[in-house]
Scaffold this motif. Structure first.
Motif, PDB file in Angstrom:
ATOM      1  N   CYS A   1       0.820  -1.224   0.000  1.00  0.00           N
ATOM      2  CA  CYS A   1       0.000   0.000   0.000  1.00  0.00           C
ATOM      3  C   CYS A   1       0.850   1.269   0.000  1.00  0.00           C
ATOM      4  O   CYS A   1       0.316   2.366   0.113  1.00  0.00           O
ATOM      5  CB  CYS A   1      -1.005  -0.011   1.157  1.00  0.00           C
ATOM      6  SG  CYS A   1      -0.251   0.078   2.791  1.00  0.00           S
ATOM      7  N   GLY A   2       2.172   1.126  -0.162  1.00  0.00           N
ATOM      8  CA  GLY A   2       3.041   2.304  -0.267  1.00  0.00           C
ATOM      9  C   GLY A   2       2.812   3.080  -1.552  1.00  0.00           C
ATOM     10  O   GLY A   2       3.179   4.255  -1.654  1.00  0.00           O
ATOM     11  N   LYS A   3       2.232   2.397  -2.524  1.00  0.00           N
ATOM     12  CA  LYS A   3       1.928   3.034  -3.823  1.00  0.00           C
ATOM     13  C   LYS A   3       0.453   2.832  -4.092  1.00  0.00           C
ATOM     14  O   LYS A   3      -0.012   1.707  -4.146  1.00  0.00           O
ATOM     15  CB  LYS A   3       2.673   2.284  -4.946  1.00  0.00           C
ATOM     16  CG  LYS A   3       4.039   2.788  -5.285  1.00  0.00           C
ATOM     17  CD  LYS A   3       4.515   2.295  -6.668  1.00  0.00           C
ATOM     18  CE  LYS A   3       4.176   0.881  -7.048  1.00  0.00           C
ATOM     19  NZ  LYS A   3       5.176  -0.133  -6.829  1.00  0.00           N
ATOM     20  N   ILE A   4      -0.294   3.931  -4.218  1.00  0.00           N
ATOM     21  CA  ILE A   4      -1.703   3.806  -4.607  1.00  0.00           C
ATOM     22  C   ILE A   4      -1.935   4.801  -5.737  1.00  0.00           C
ATOM     23  O   ILE A   4      -1.587   5.970  -5.598  1.00  0.00           O
ATOM     24  CB  ILE A   4      -2.643   4.124  -3.418  1.00  0.00           C
ATOM     25  CG1 ILE A   4      -2.482   3.074  -2.305  1.00  0.00           C
ATOM     26  CG2 ILE A   4      -4.097   4.182  -3.872  1.00  0.00           C
ATOM     27  CD1 ILE A   4      -3.295   3.333  -1.045  1.00  0.00           C
ATOM     28  N   THR A   5      -2.474   4.342  -6.852  1.00  0.00           N
ATOM     29  CA  THR A   5      -2.753   5.285  -7.934  1.00  0.00           C
ATOM     30  C   THR A   5      -4.198   5.152  -8.369  1.00  0.00           C
ATOM     31  O   THR A   5      -4.774   4.063  -8.316  1.00  0.00           O
ATOM     32  CB  THR A   5      -1.837   5.053  -9.159  1.00  0.00           C
ATOM     33  OG1 THR A   5      -1.721   3.649  -9.346  1.00  0.00           O
ATOM     34  CG2 THR A   5      -0.470   5.659  -8.959  1.00  0.00           C
ATOM     35  N   LEU A   6      -4.773   6.286  -8.776  1.00  0.00           N
ATOM     36  CA  LEU A   6      -6.153   6.268  -9.266  1.00  0.00           C
ATOM     37  C   LEU A   6      -6.126   6.048 -10.770  1.00  0.00           C
ATOM     38  O   LEU A   6      -6.095   6.995 -11.536  1.00  0.00           O
ATOM     39  CB  LEU A   6      -6.861   7.589  -8.953  1.00  0.00           C
ATOM     40  CG  LEU A   6      -7.172   7.915  -7.497  1.00  0.00           C
ATOM     41  CD1 LEU A   6      -8.099   9.114  -7.426  1.00  0.00           C
ATOM     42  CD2 LEU A   6      -7.765   6.734  -6.763  1.00  0.00           C
ATOM     43  N   ASP A   7      -6.130   4.778 -11.197  1.00  0.00           N
ATOM     44  CA  ASP A   7      -6.233   4.527 -12.639  1.00  0.00           C
ATOM     45  C   ASP A   7      -7.700   4.708 -13.038  1.00  0.00           C
ATOM     46  O   ASP A   7      -8.538   5.128 -12.232  1.00  0.00           O
ATOM     47  CB  ASP A   7      -5.685   3.133 -12.985  1.00  0.00           C
ATOM     48  CG  ASP A   7      -6.449   2.028 -12.256  1.00  0.00           C
ATOM     49  OD1 ASP A   7      -7.558   2.304 -11.737  1.00  0.00           O
ATOM     50  OD2 ASP A   7      -5.943   0.896 -12.202  1.00  0.00           O
ATOM     51  N   GLU A   8      -8.002   4.346 -14.284  1.00  0.00           N
ATOM     52  CA  GLU A   8      -9.348   4.607 -14.798  1.00  0.00           C
ATOM     53  C   GLU A   8     -10.418   3.864 -13.988  1.00  0.00           C
ATOM     54  O   GLU A   8     -11.465   4.408 -13.659  1.00  0.00           O
ATOM     55  CB  GLU A   8      -9.397   4.136 -16.256  1.00  0.00           C
ATOM     56  CG  GLU A   8     -10.185   5.046 -17.155  1.00  0.00           C
ATOM     57  CD  GLU A   8     -10.032   4.570 -18.585  1.00  0.00           C
ATOM     58  OE1 GLU A   8     -10.984   3.949 -19.088  1.00  0.00           O
ATOM     59  OE2 GLU A   8      -8.943   4.770 -19.175  1.00  0.00           O
ATOM     60  N   ARG A   9     -10.100   2.617 -13.621  1.00  0.00           N
ATOM     61  CA  ARG A   9     -11.070   1.798 -12.886  1.00  0.00           C
ATOM     62  C   ARG A   9     -11.305   2.380 -11.484  1.00  0.00           C
ATOM     63  O   ARG A   9     -12.433   2.495 -11.010  1.00  0.00           O
ATOM     64  CB  ARG A   9     -10.532   0.358 -12.791  1.00  0.00           C
ATOM     65  CG  ARG A   9     -11.548  -0.644 -12.310  1.00  0.00           C
ATOM     66  CD  ARG A   9     -11.016  -2.054 -12.471  1.00  0.00           C
ATOM     67  NE  ARG A   9      -9.887  -2.330 -11.587  1.00  0.00           N
ATOM     68  CZ  ARG A   9     -10.002  -2.673 -10.300  1.00  0.00           C
ATOM     69  NH1 ARG A   9     -11.193  -2.782  -9.754  1.00  0.00           N
ATOM     70  NH2 ARG A   9      -8.937  -2.903  -9.562  1.00  0.00           N
ATOM     71  N   MET A  10     -10.214   2.799 -10.833  1.00  0.00           N
ATOM     72  CA  MET A  10     -10.340   3.382  -9.490  1.00  0.00           C
ATOM     73  C   MET A  10     -11.105   4.713  -9.563  1.00  0.00           C
ATOM     74  O   MET A  10     -11.906   5.039  -8.689  1.00  0.00           O
ATOM     75  CB  MET A  10      -8.964   3.627  -8.866  1.00  0.00           C
ATOM     76  CG  MET A  10      -8.137   2.377  -8.653  1.00  0.00           C
ATOM     77  SD  MET A  10      -8.916   1.188  -7.550  1.00  0.00           S
ATOM     78  CE  MET A  10      -7.801  -0.193  -7.760  1.00  0.00           C
ATOM     79  N   THR A  11     -10.841   5.472 -10.627  1.00  0.00           N
ATOM     80  CA  THR A  11     -11.517   6.763 -10.770  1.00  0.00           C
ATOM     81  C   THR A  11     -13.024   6.561 -10.933  1.00  0.00           C
ATOM     82  O   THR A  11     -13.829   7.334 -10.404  1.00  0.00           O
ATOM     83  CB  THR A  11     -10.921   7.545 -11.960  1.00  0.00           C
ATOM     84  OG1 THR A  11      -9.512   7.632 -11.755  1.00  0.00           O
ATOM     85  CG2 THR A  11     -11.493   8.947 -12.064  1.00  0.00           C
TER      86      THR A  11
END
Ligand code: ATP
Ligand code: MG
Length: 313
Positions: free
Chosen positions: A113-123
């Motif tokens: 969980c040190g890296k979390i990015t909002l890709d298209e699915r997360m957005t």
């Protein structure tokens, strides 16, 4: 119906069974317990039947599975939890000192969980949500801060709201950029949920009422101050009320603030009066401390109702 989103750390917690100062000698341990402040928060929301989701990452290991299974069982939308087969799930070792304070060894920043990015699915998932809850402890890495701020932007643009629990551990406060990130979140906050002295983190005020007045004048709609066993208080522009803590035996205080917060936010979003929200939240915090393990004391609505009526009997 509202859907609550949180973004941040998912961990297992491994607890020393004997009190003492830290981990410099071999000591008996018990765990893994599912944990992480935002995970505890969202698990409690899920148990109340409140639609909710968490965006996070775990490794392809048993520590990840422990969390995924618990959150799913308790009704949380776990589609925003990415499983990274090449990473390890976060962990926290905790030991209580004789004075009740806690010593931690965290593995968060270098974990899945040190890296979390909002890709298209997360957005898209963010777009389904009308409320974001931010834990200050989740501002531990730049990618997570960026994701949280982006989610706040999307939810607020859709007319949604933000709650914020500073939830600061001294171990985490040293993170680079932490203070700036906290201030940025505070500026977007509708409901502020500090614990004790955290009320004074962002103000020069010397008294509680000055600090609350300053926060409310800055655009925050409501402030809820958590006071451990002593209870909690609610403030908004027109009202101030305090409730004592329910008298219970404290077995393990970890998670009380997170369960309290999730319950308050769920009731607040669904139009409960401040008094009702505060009473259910205090019951949720009290039940949390009666159970050993950070997430083990999360409650259903029926459990809270039963607890409150037993206390009033
Ligand atoms: P955390 O350690 O999870 O971050 P916190 O410091 O944010 O917790 P607390 O003030 O410890 O939050 O607890 C939240 C609420 O839970 C309190 O305001 C109170 O209503 C309830 N609570 C906590 N501890 C106790 C206790 N020992 N007895 C009764 N109620 C409690
Ligand atoms: Mg506490």
């Amino acid at each position: 119906m509202h859907k609550i989103l949180t973004i941040g750390e998912i961990l297992v917690e491994i607890i020393a069974t004997e009190k003492g100062d830290g981990f410099r000698k071999a000591t008996p341990l018990i765990g893994p317990f599912p944990s992480g402040a935002p995970a505890i928060f969202i698990d409690q929301a899920g148990k109340l039947g409140q639609p909710c989701a968490i965006i996070s990452r775990v490794g392809g290991d048993d520590f990840g599975t422990v969390n995924l299974e618990r959150l799913k069982r308790d009704g949380v939308d776990i589609s925003g939890i990415e499983v990274d087969p090449l990473a390890t799930t976060g962990s926290a070792f905790v030991r209580y000192r004789p004075d009740g304070s806690r010593a931690f060894v965290f593995n968060i920043r270098d974990s899945a969980c040190g890296k979390i990015t909002l890709d298209e699915r997360m957005t898209r998932l963010v777009g389904e949500c009308s409320h974001v809850h931010v834990m200050g402890s989740s501002l531990y890495a730049p990618s997570v801060v960026e994701s949280i701020l982006a989610a706040i932007g999307i939810v607020k643009a859709g007319g949604g709201t933000v709650s914020f629990d500073p939830n600061l551990r001294p171990e985490i406060l040293k993170s680079p950029g932490m203070r700036e990130a906290l201030l940025t979140v505070l500026a977007e906050t509708d409901l502020f949920l500090p614990s004790g002295d955290e009320l004074f983190l962002f103000t020069e005020a010397k008294t509680e009422s000055q600090a609350v007045a300053e926060l409310l004048a800055s655009g925050i709609k409501a402030v809820v101050v958590k006071r451990g066993a002593a209870g909690a208080s609610y403030f908004d522009a027109g009202a101030a009320l305090s409730l004592p803590g329910f008298p219970v035996e404290e077995i393990d205080p970890t998670g009380a603030g997170d369960c309290f917060g999730a319950t308050f936010v769920s009731f607040w979003l669904n139009g409960a009066s401040p008094r009702e929200a505060l009473e259910f939240a205090a019951a949720s915090g009290a039940r949390a401390v009666m159970h050993f393990g950070p997430m083990e004391g999360a409650s259903t609505r029926a459990e809270l109702e039963r607890f409150i009526s037993e206390q009033q009997a």
